[in-house]
Each structure stands twice: as structure tokens, then as C-alpha cells.
Design a protein around this motif. Structure first.
Motif, mmCIF file in Angstrom:
data_model
loop_
_atom_site.group_PDB
_atom_site.id
_atom_site.type_symbol
_atom_site.label_atom_id
_atom_site.label_comp_id
_atom_site.label_asym_id
_atom_site.label_seq_id
_atom_site.Cartn_x
_atom_site.Cartn_y
_atom_site.Cartn_z
ATOM 1 N N LYS A 226 13.827 15.986 39.209
ATOM 2 C CA LYS A 226 14.309 14.685 39.662
ATOM 3 C C LYS A 226 13.092 13.796 39.897
ATOM 4 O O LYS A 226 12.162 14.174 40.614
ATOM 5 C CB LYS A 226 15.104 14.848 40.959
ATOM 6 C CG LYS A 226 15.589 13.517 41.568
ATOM 7 C CD LYS A 226 16.315 13.783 42.869
ATOM 8 C CE LYS A 226 16.760 12.472 43.526
ATOM 9 N NZ LYS A 226 17.803 11.755 42.743
ATOM 10 N N GLN A 227 13.080 12.591 39.275
ATOM 11 C CA GLN A 227 11.971 11.664 39.437
ATOM 12 C C GLN A 227 12.360 10.577 40.437
ATOM 13 O O GLN A 227 13.389 9.914 40.283
ATOM 14 C CB GLN A 227 11.566 11.024 38.096
ATOM 15 C CG GLN A 227 10.837 11.971 37.161
ATOM 16 C CD GLN A 227 10.265 11.238 35.954
ATOM 17 O OE1 GLN A 227 10.879 10.294 35.449
ATOM 18 N NE2 GLN A 227 9.088 11.674 35.503
ATOM 19 N N VAL A 228 11.474 10.410 41.437
ATOM 20 C CA VAL A 228 11.680 9.366 42.443
ATOM 21 C C VAL A 228 10.390 8.572 42.574
ATOM 22 O O VAL A 228 9.297 9.076 42.284
ATOM 23 C CB VAL A 228 12.091 9.963 43.814
ATOM 24 C CG1 VAL A 228 13.432 10.693 43.710
ATOM 25 C CG2 VAL A 228 11.013 10.883 44.359
ATOM 26 N N LEU A 229 10.542 7.308 43.012
ATOM 27 C CA LEU A 229 9.381 6.439 43.195
ATOM 28 C C LEU A 229 9.010 6.400 44.674
ATOM 29 O O LEU A 229 9.835 6.067 45.523
ATOM 30 C CB LEU A 229 9.692 5.023 42.689
ATOM 31 C CG LEU A 229 8.565 3.997 42.833
ATOM 32 C CD1 LEU A 229 7.334 4.435 42.029
ATOM 33 C CD2 LEU A 229 9.050 2.619 42.368
ATOM 34 N N LEU A 230 7.735 6.750 44.970
ATOM 35 C CA LEU A 230 7.223 6.750 46.336
ATOM 36 C C LEU A 230 6.182 5.650 46.484
ATOM 37 O O LEU A 230 5.357 5.428 45.586
ATOM 38 C CB LEU A 230 6.600 8.104 46.691
ATOM 39 C CG LEU A 230 7.493 9.342 46.513
ATOM 40 C CD1 LEU A 230 6.720 10.609 46.847
ATOM 41 C CD2 LEU A 230 8.755 9.234 47.371
ATOM 42 N N GLY A 231 6.211 4.960 47.624
ATOM 43 C CA GLY A 231 5.169 3.979 47.906
ATOM 44 C C GLY A 231 3.833 4.653 48.116
ATOM 45 O O GLY A 231 3.744 5.848 48.432
ATOM 46 N N LYS A 232 2.765 3.899 47.957
ATOM 47 C CA LYS A 232 1.433 4.502 48.050
ATOM 48 C C LYS A 232 1.137 5.026 49.449
ATOM 49 O O LYS A 232 0.284 5.915 49.621
ATOM 50 C CB LYS A 232 0.361 3.492 47.633
ATOM 51 C CG LYS A 232 0.284 2.279 48.539
ATOM 52 C CD LYS A 232 -0.837 1.357 48.096
ATOM 53 C CE LYS A 232 -0.954 0.165 49.066
ATOM 54 N NZ LYS A 232 -2.072 -0.730 48.678
ATOM 55 N N ASP A 233 1.834 4.498 50.476
ATOM 56 C CA ASP A 233 1.585 4.965 51.845
ATOM 57 C C ASP A 233 2.411 6.196 52.194
ATOM 58 O O ASP A 233 2.237 6.765 53.290
ATOM 59 C CB ASP A 233 1.902 3.848 52.845
ATOM 60 C CG ASP A 233 0.961 2.656 52.686
ATOM 61 O OD1 ASP A 233 -0.199 2.894 52.277
ATOM 62 O OD2 ASP A 233 1.381 1.515 52.953
ATOM 63 N N ALA A 234 3.297 6.608 51.278
ATOM 64 C CA ALA A 234 4.128 7.790 51.556
ATOM 65 C C ALA A 234 3.350 9.067 51.306
ATOM 66 O O ALA A 234 3.716 10.133 51.837
ATOM 67 C CB ALA A 234 5.398 7.765 50.715
ATOM 68 N N LEU A 235 2.300 9.008 50.494
ATOM 69 C CA LEU A 235 1.482 10.181 50.173
ATOM 70 C C LEU A 235 0.074 9.978 50.729
ATOM 71 O O LEU A 235 -0.449 8.867 50.785
ATOM 72 C CB LEU A 235 1.416 10.400 48.660
ATOM 73 C CG LEU A 235 2.752 10.661 47.937
ATOM 74 C CD1 LEU A 235 2.513 10.880 46.452
ATOM 75 C CD2 LEU A 235 3.486 11.849 48.557
ATOM 76 N N HIS A 236 -0.543 11.087 51.098
ATOM 77 C CA HIS A 236 -1.884 11.061 51.674
ATOM 78 C C HIS A 236 -2.754 12.099 50.940
ATOM 79 O O HIS A 236 -2.342 13.260 50.786
ATOM 80 C CB HIS A 236 -1.834 11.378 53.180
ATOM 81 C CG HIS A 236 -0.865 10.518 53.933
ATOM 82 N ND1 HIS A 236 -1.136 9.236 54.347
ATOM 83 C CD2 HIS A 236 0.421 10.776 54.323
ATOM 84 C CE1 HIS A 236 -0.090 8.733 54.979
ATOM 85 N NE2 HIS A 236 0.886 9.651 54.974
ATOM 86 N N PHE A 237 -3.907 11.674 50.493
ATOM 87 C CA PHE A 237 -4.794 12.571 49.734
ATOM 88 C C PHE A 237 -5.532 13.470 50.710
ATOM 89 O O PHE A 237 -6.133 13.014 51.688
ATOM 90 C CB PHE A 237 -5.784 11.759 48.899
ATOM 91 C CG PHE A 237 -6.674 12.590 48.023
ATOM 92 C CD1 PHE A 237 -6.175 13.193 46.879
ATOM 93 C CD2 PHE A 237 -8.006 12.807 48.370
ATOM 94 C CE1 PHE A 237 -6.994 13.958 46.074
ATOM 95 C CE2 PHE A 237 -8.830 13.570 47.571
ATOM 96 C CZ PHE A 237 -8.322 14.160 46.415
ATOM 97 N N VAL A 238 -5.472 14.784 50.414
ATOM 98 C CA VAL A 238 -6.120 15.779 51.262
ATOM 99 C C VAL A 238 -7.053 16.628 50.397
ATOM 100 O O VAL A 238 -6.678 17.048 49.284
ATOM 101 C CB VAL A 238 -5.083 16.694 51.968
ATOM 102 C CG1 VAL A 238 -5.792 17.744 52.827
ATOM 103 C CG2 VAL A 238 -4.141 15.872 52.817
#
Length: 268
Positions: A226-238
Motif C-alpha cells: 500500500k502506497q501512502v504519501l507522508l509529509g517530510k516532518d512525519a519521518l525522522h532520519f536516524v
């Protein structure tokens, strides 16, 4: 040649004289016919004179030929020298002429030899001093690198390529989405975090700014996800050591409840 002709004439005269004398049948000598002898002597004299005259003419012809040869050689050398002097004078007259006001004007044309197009131009080695006699032209002027406002990237502060971000894994902290994200200083990934998706693509605007990420949830080898669109602030680079991934406070159930990504809203 003249001596040979005289010798032949004398021999002919003696032969004629001998023929004028004959032996009688009784063995006694006969008297020489004076008239015959005189005729033979006159003929011999005429022949000798003719031979001498012919010899003189031959000798004169040889002298004239020798004189003509000497004159021809001398004349040719003189002509060559005179022609060379005329050519030098002609070149001088063409190079220097007198102007209307009496001043001397040099009309000599300076010929500039242009390099052959097929000849390769060897550039000067790097760091070599510039030749002051050669002024740069628009075609040979050095190209100055423009200021393109490139970001300052280092090994300690590296950038990320879009191709590197694709397929990067997304882990959930299993915290409620209402929880504020805090950037933890981690040495290892916590055990309660769960791998729930991967980055399928990146969405940017026309200015190149990152707008969000397309997340692929579930599926097997990219099939059925399933493909969904996430805003850039929803993910955090670790980044933990050599391991780099994205983390989010959204749970799997919350992400699966999002609408499917509409590909007609982006340029492809």
C-alpha cells in the motif's frame, strides 16, 4: 690538318713524276716528256695550294668557334649578374616609394603566417608563466567557475542522494502519533521499534524542495504494498553507526488507514 694536306700533295707530285718516266723495251732509259712533266708539276702545285687554302679555312673556322664559345660563356655570366642586379633594384623600388610630399614611404607588406588548422595547439603546462607578448582573446580566455551556491558537504556532514534514500527502511517507535518526536542519542536501535515500511519515492516541488515521501507499507518484494504519501516532518532520519534509516511515531495501523497515494498529482 694543314701539314697532312701538304704531305699528300708532295706524294702526288712524286708519283706523277715517276709515272712520266718509262723504261724502253731494250732496257735503256727514255727521255722524259717535258710537257707531261710540266703539266703534272702544275697540277701538283694547284693541289697543294688548294689543300693549303682548305687548311687555312679549317683553322680559321676553329678559331672563330673558340672565340664564339668564349664570348658566349662570358656573356652568359654577365647577363646572369645583370639580371640579378635588375631584380634586386626592382624589389628595392617596390619596397620603398616616394610619397606625394617627397617623403619616403615604406610599402613593404608584412606577411603574418597563421597556424594551420590541422596543427594541434599544445597548451602551456600548468603553473607556467604567461607570455606577456600573447594577450588572451575571448576564445582563449580562461573560464571562471560560476557561483552556483553549492552546499558545503563534508564527510562529517554528508548529503544524501535520492537514489540512496530509495528503499531506505521506515521504523515505528510504536508511540502514539500524538507524541512529540525527540531526537534520541542512540548507540543501538531500541528493541520495541518495528520495521513497518520503506521509502518508495521522494516528492519535491518545482524549486527542488522536499515536500514528502511515498511510503510502501506491507506487500512482498514490492508486490501488493500500500502506497501512502507522508509529509517530510512525519519521518525522522536516524543514524546509528553504519546503520541509517527513518523513524516515525505513527503506528502501522495509523499508516495503513491513510488514503492510497494518487500518482496523478505528481509529474512522472
Amino acid at each position: 690538318m694543314k701539314a697532312l694536306l701538304l704531305a699528300a700533295t708532295s706524294s702526288l707530285a712524286l708519283t706523277g713524276f715517276a709515272m712520266a718516266q718509262t723504261d724502253a723495251t731494250d732496257g735503256t732509259a727514255t727521255t722524259t716528256d717535258t710537257t707531261t712533266t710540266t703539266i703534272i708539276q702544275d697540277a701538283a702545285t694547284d693541289v697543294g695550294d688548294a689543300a693549303a687554302a682548305a687548311g687555312d679555312r679549317i683553322e680559321d673556322a676553329a678559331d672563330r668557334a673558340e672565340s664564339a664559345l668564349d664570348e658566349a660563356v662570358t656573356t652568359d655570366a654577365a647577363d646572369v649578374a645583370e639580371d640579378a642586379a635588375d631584380r634586386a633594384e626592382s624589389v628595392t623600388d617596390e619596397a620603398v616609394t616616394e610619397g606625394a610630399d617627397g617623403t619616403v614611404v615604406d610599402t613593404t607588406t608584412t606577411t603574418t603566417t597563421m597556424p594551420d588548422a590541422t596543427t594541434p595547439v599544445v597548451p602551456a603546462p600548468m603553473g607556467a608563466p604567461a607570455d606577456p607578448a600573447v594577450q588572451p582573446t575571448p576564445d582563449t580566455a580562461p573560464v571562471v567557475a560560476p557561483d552556483v551556491s553549492a552546499p558545503a558537504l563534508t564527510a562529517d556532514n554528508p548529503g544524501m542522494l535520492g537514489s540512496w534514500l530509495l528503499d531506505r527502511r521506515i521504523w515505528t517507535t510504536n508511540q502514539p502519533s500524538s507524541s512529540a518526536w525527540s531526537d534520541p542519542m542512540l548507540t543501538e536501535r531500541p528493541a520495541e521499534w518495528t520495521d513497518i515500511a520503506k521509502v518508495g519515492d521522494i516528492v519535491v516541488d518545482t524549486d527542488g524542495n522536499v515536500l514528502g515521501y511515498v511510503a510502501d507499507i506491507g506487500g512482498f518484494l514490492g508486490i501488493g504494498a500500500k502506497q501512502v504519501l507522508l509529509g517530510k516532518d512525519a519521518l525522522h532520519f536516524v543514524r546509528i553507526g553504519d546503520d541509517a534509516f527513518f523513524a516515525t511515531n505513527f503506528t502501522r495501523e495509523e499508516l495503513e488507514a491513510l488514503p492510497d497515494f494518487d500518482k496523478t498529482t505528481v509529474m512522472q
